[in-house]
Design a protein around this motif. Sequence first.
Motif, PDB file in Angstrom:
ATOM      1  N   LYS A 144     106.056  88.872  63.018  1.00 15.73           N
ATOM      2  CA  LYS A 144     106.241  88.261  61.706  1.00 15.73           C
ATOM      3  C   LYS A 144     106.444  89.349  60.667  1.00 15.73           C
ATOM      4  N   ASN A 198     100.862  84.256  68.536  1.00 14.91           N
ATOM      5  CA  ASN A 198     100.364  83.986  67.192  1.00 14.91           C
ATOM      6  C   ASN A 198     101.276  83.010  66.465  1.00 14.91           C
ATOM      7  N   ASP A 199     100.670  81.974  65.842  1.00 18.62           N
ATOM      8  CA  ASP A 199     101.370  81.050  64.939  1.00 18.62           C
ATOM      9  C   ASP A 199     102.379  80.110  65.608  1.00 18.62           C
ATOM     10  N   GLY A 217      96.023  80.420  62.068  1.00 18.04           N
ATOM     11  CA  GLY A 217      95.213  80.686  60.885  1.00 18.04           C
ATOM     12  C   GLY A 217      94.946  79.398  60.132  1.00 18.04           C
ATOM     13  N   GLU A 219      96.146  78.452  57.445  1.00 14.92           N
ATOM     14  CA  GLU A 219      97.337  77.905  56.769  1.00 14.92           C
ATOM     15  C   GLU A 219      98.348  77.366  57.777  1.00 14.92           C
ATOM     16  N   ASP A 220      98.022  77.470  59.065  1.00 18.42           N
ATOM     17  CA  ASP A 220      98.937  76.929  60.083  1.00 18.42           C
ATOM     18  C   ASP A 220      98.602  75.456  60.325  1.00 18.42           C
TER      19      ASP A 220
END
Length: 217
Positions: A43, A74-75, A91, A93-94
């Motif tokens: 990212k 990740n993500d 996270g 915010e995901d």
Amino acid sequence: MKYLREALSVYFIMGSTNCRKNPIQVLKEAIAGGITLFQFREKGEGGLMGLEKYALAKEFQAICKKHQIPFIVNDDIELALEIEADGVHIGQEDEPVKTVRERIGDKILGVSVHTTEEARIALRDGADYFGIGPVFPTKTKLDARQSRGTTLIQTLRMEGYTVPIVGIGGITSENAASVIKAGADGVSVITAISQADSPMVAASVLRNIVEEEKWSE
Ligand SMILES: C=C1C=NC(C(F)(F)F)=NC1=N
Ligand SMILES: [Mg+2]
């Protein structure tokens, strides 16, 4: 999940933007040095997208598979499902933990938590481990929150949480022992290994420090 607690010992996280030299070489050296878990985190400025990101993920995954190192994405839940990764890390915010858990079945689900309330909810909704940080100041995650030391790790353990926990943020061979002493099951690093002159030596030193600390508790 006992094996996950052990797997968290030296949790290397990397993407193509974190490396000075060839990311493939860095991962191979890190594995040779003794990392116990790997997270593909692609990212930020200059990060790969689409097919290039997919191809690098597949290359990293094949190397991890060869050395029996669990491979976490990740993500990017879609990518994780598409390549049948061993798990995902999300996270706050995901996507919500509950819906990610429904989508990934019994794959490993890691969640970043910054407060006891976030921890309570993440555990309720199916998290397998917590990423807690930044423990120390970090330059890697540009939107990182204020570093809080090991306070939350200690607080959660005092409140009786036995969930596997890994500390993250500015961790090096100098401060890794303190993270384990605070109650974490492992340390998560990017720069300490990815920017090391020898990622193999850096991984090996961290592994020895963490195992020494975990066995002396
Ligand atoms: C932001 C993050 C926080 N913690 C973790 C881990 F170490 F895996 F728990 N990974 C991340 N990408
Ligand atoms: Mg995220």
